[in-house]
Design a protein around this motif. Structure first.
Motif, PDB file in Angstrom:
ATOM      1  N   GLY A  28     157.350  31.398  34.954  1.00 45.02           N
ATOM      2  CA  GLY A  28     157.090  30.863  33.631  1.00 45.02           C
ATOM      3  C   GLY A  28     157.956  31.480  32.545  1.00 45.02           C
ATOM      4  N   GLY A  29     158.742  32.491  32.914  1.00 42.64           N
ATOM      5  CA  GLY A  29     159.611  33.123  31.923  1.00 42.64           C
ATOM      6  C   GLY A  29     160.949  32.421  31.841  1.00 42.64           C
ATOM      7  N   ASP A  30     161.744  32.837  30.906  1.00 45.50           N
ATOM      8  CA  ASP A  30     163.046  32.213  30.700  1.00 45.50           C
ATOM      9  C   ASP A  30     164.049  33.299  30.344  1.00 45.50           C
ATOM     10  OD1 ASP A  30     164.983  30.361  30.537  1.00 45.50           O
ATOM     11  OD2 ASP A  30     164.250  29.374  28.720  1.00 45.50           O
ATOM     12  N   GLY A  31     165.305  33.044  30.642  1.00 45.82           N
ATOM     13  CA  GLY A  31     166.348  33.983  30.286  1.00 45.82           C
ATOM     14  C   GLY A  31     166.686  33.901  28.809  1.00 45.82           C
ATOM     15  N   TYR A  32     167.457  34.885  28.347  1.00 49.13           N
ATOM     16  CA  TYR A  32     167.825  34.914  26.937  1.00 49.13           C
ATOM     17  C   TYR A  32     169.175  35.611  26.778  1.00 49.13           C
ATOM     18  CZ  TYR A  32     165.966  39.666  27.418  1.00 49.13           C
ATOM     19  OH  TYR A  32     165.720  40.937  27.839  1.00 49.13           O
ATOM     20  N   VAL A  33     169.851  35.236  25.717  1.00 46.96           N
ATOM     21  CA  VAL A  33     171.104  35.897  25.350  1.00 46.96           C
ATOM     22  C   VAL A  33     170.772  37.092  24.468  1.00 46.96           C
ATOM     23  CG1 VAL A  33     173.303  35.640  24.142  1.00 46.96           C
ATOM     24  CG2 VAL A  33     172.399  33.749  25.504  1.00 46.96           C
ATOM     25  N   ASN A  34     171.420  38.220  24.743  1.00 46.91           N
ATOM     26  CA  ASN A  34     171.081  39.432  24.011  1.00 46.91           C
ATOM     27  C   ASN A  34     172.324  40.295  23.821  1.00 46.91           C
ATOM     28  OD1 ASN A  34     169.350  41.124  22.679  1.00 46.91           O
ATOM     29  ND2 ASN A  34     168.536  42.116  24.508  1.00 46.91           N
ATOM     30  N   VAL A  35     172.280  41.167  22.820  1.00 48.90           N
ATOM     31  CA  VAL A  35     173.310  42.200  22.654  1.00 48.90           C
ATOM     32  C   VAL A  35     172.846  43.436  23.416  1.00 48.90           C
ATOM     33  CG1 VAL A  35     174.494  43.711  21.027  1.00 48.90           C
ATOM     34  CG2 VAL A  35     174.057  41.328  20.411  1.00 48.90           C
ATOM     35  N   PHE A  36     173.708  43.938  24.293  1.00 51.47           N
ATOM     36  CA  PHE A  36     173.363  45.096  25.113  1.00 51.47           C
ATOM     37  C   PHE A  36     174.252  46.275  24.742  1.00 51.47           C
ATOM     38  CE2 PHE A  36     172.110  41.420  27.612  1.00 51.47           C
ATOM     39  CZ  PHE A  36     170.848  41.774  28.046  1.00 51.47           C
ATOM     40  N   SER A  37     173.670  47.460  24.773  1.00 51.54           N
ATOM     41  CA  SER A  37     174.418  48.688  24.527  1.00 51.54           C
ATOM     42  C   SER A  37     174.601  49.429  25.847  1.00 51.54           C
ATOM     43  CB  SER A  37     173.678  49.584  23.533  1.00 51.54           C
ATOM     44  OG  SER A  37     174.385  50.783  23.299  1.00 51.54           O
TER      45      SER A  37
END
Length: 216
Positions: A43-52
């Motif tokens: 039921g979850g979904d992926g996402y675009v993110n800024v990673f350090s």
């Protein structure tokens, strides 16, 4: 009382050295990127993110040395991690490295929190440089088999005495002992104590390393 007086003496000696410091370097790594994250939950979904820290952990530090004469140098290094996506620091600000030491023809002795001999040695033969997918960080104590502190290489040790002999016929030798500061009341005596040894031989294209680590 004796312990308090000794601590004050050490702090006073370090302050005197720092005031005369002539070789200080500010350094760091700023590593950030944009990526897609998906934890594959139902039921979850992926996402675009800024990673350090995509390839290497983002950090900044200060290191320096002072020539004391007769081939001796006073040294220090403090280093902190920082997340470029949020600006947050590590849980303990200077937890990456916090050492003061003395170097000379005998090698270098450092006191404080530093990398363990095993972690340093293993990194010399990690073709990924402790970064990106498939690197040896998978086998550090924080991420060992079953996520147990009894597995893998411990990355750093606090309250430690760290000794290094560099380039001795192609060998770099390291030894370390750190105390868990157990008082035998709240925790058993020697609880958390750790020691380690390592040797790295580097000559041209050949690098060979080995280490031993034990902790209570």
């Amino acid at each position: 009382m004796k312990k308090s007086l000794l601590a004050l003496a050490v702090i006073g000696a370090f302050a005197a050295t720092a005031s005369a410091q002539t070789n200080v370097t500010l350094y760091g790594i700023a590593d950030a990127g944009i990526g897609w994250a998906d934890n594959d939950n139902t039921g979850g979904d992926g996402y675009v993110n800024v990673f350090s820290g995509v390839q290497s952990t983002s950090r900044f530090g200060i290191r320096g040395s002072e020539d004391l004469g007769s081939g001796l140098r006073a040294t220090f290094n403090i280093e902190a991690g920082v997340n470029w996506d949020t600006g947050a620091e590590d849980s303990v600000f200077w937890q990456r490295r916090a050492v003061v030491g003395l170097a000379g023809g005998f090698g270098e002795v450092r006191l404080g929190r530093d990398y363990t001999p095993g972690f340093t040695a293993a990194g010399t033969t990690d073709i990924m440089g402790y970064g990106l997918l498939g690197n040896w960080l998978t086998f550090t104590a924080q991420n060992g088999i079953g996520n147990s502190m009894l597995n893998g290489i411990t990355t750093r040790a606090s309250n430690g005495v760290h000794y290094t002999i560099p380039n001795w016929g192609g060998f770099t030798l390291r030894a370390m002992y750190s105390t868990g500061e157990a008082d035998d009341v709240s925790r058993p005596s020697n609880d958390g104590d750790m020691y380690g040894l390592s040797a790295v031989y580097a000559n041209g294209p050949l690098t060979v390393q080995g280490y031993y680590q034990s902790f209570e």
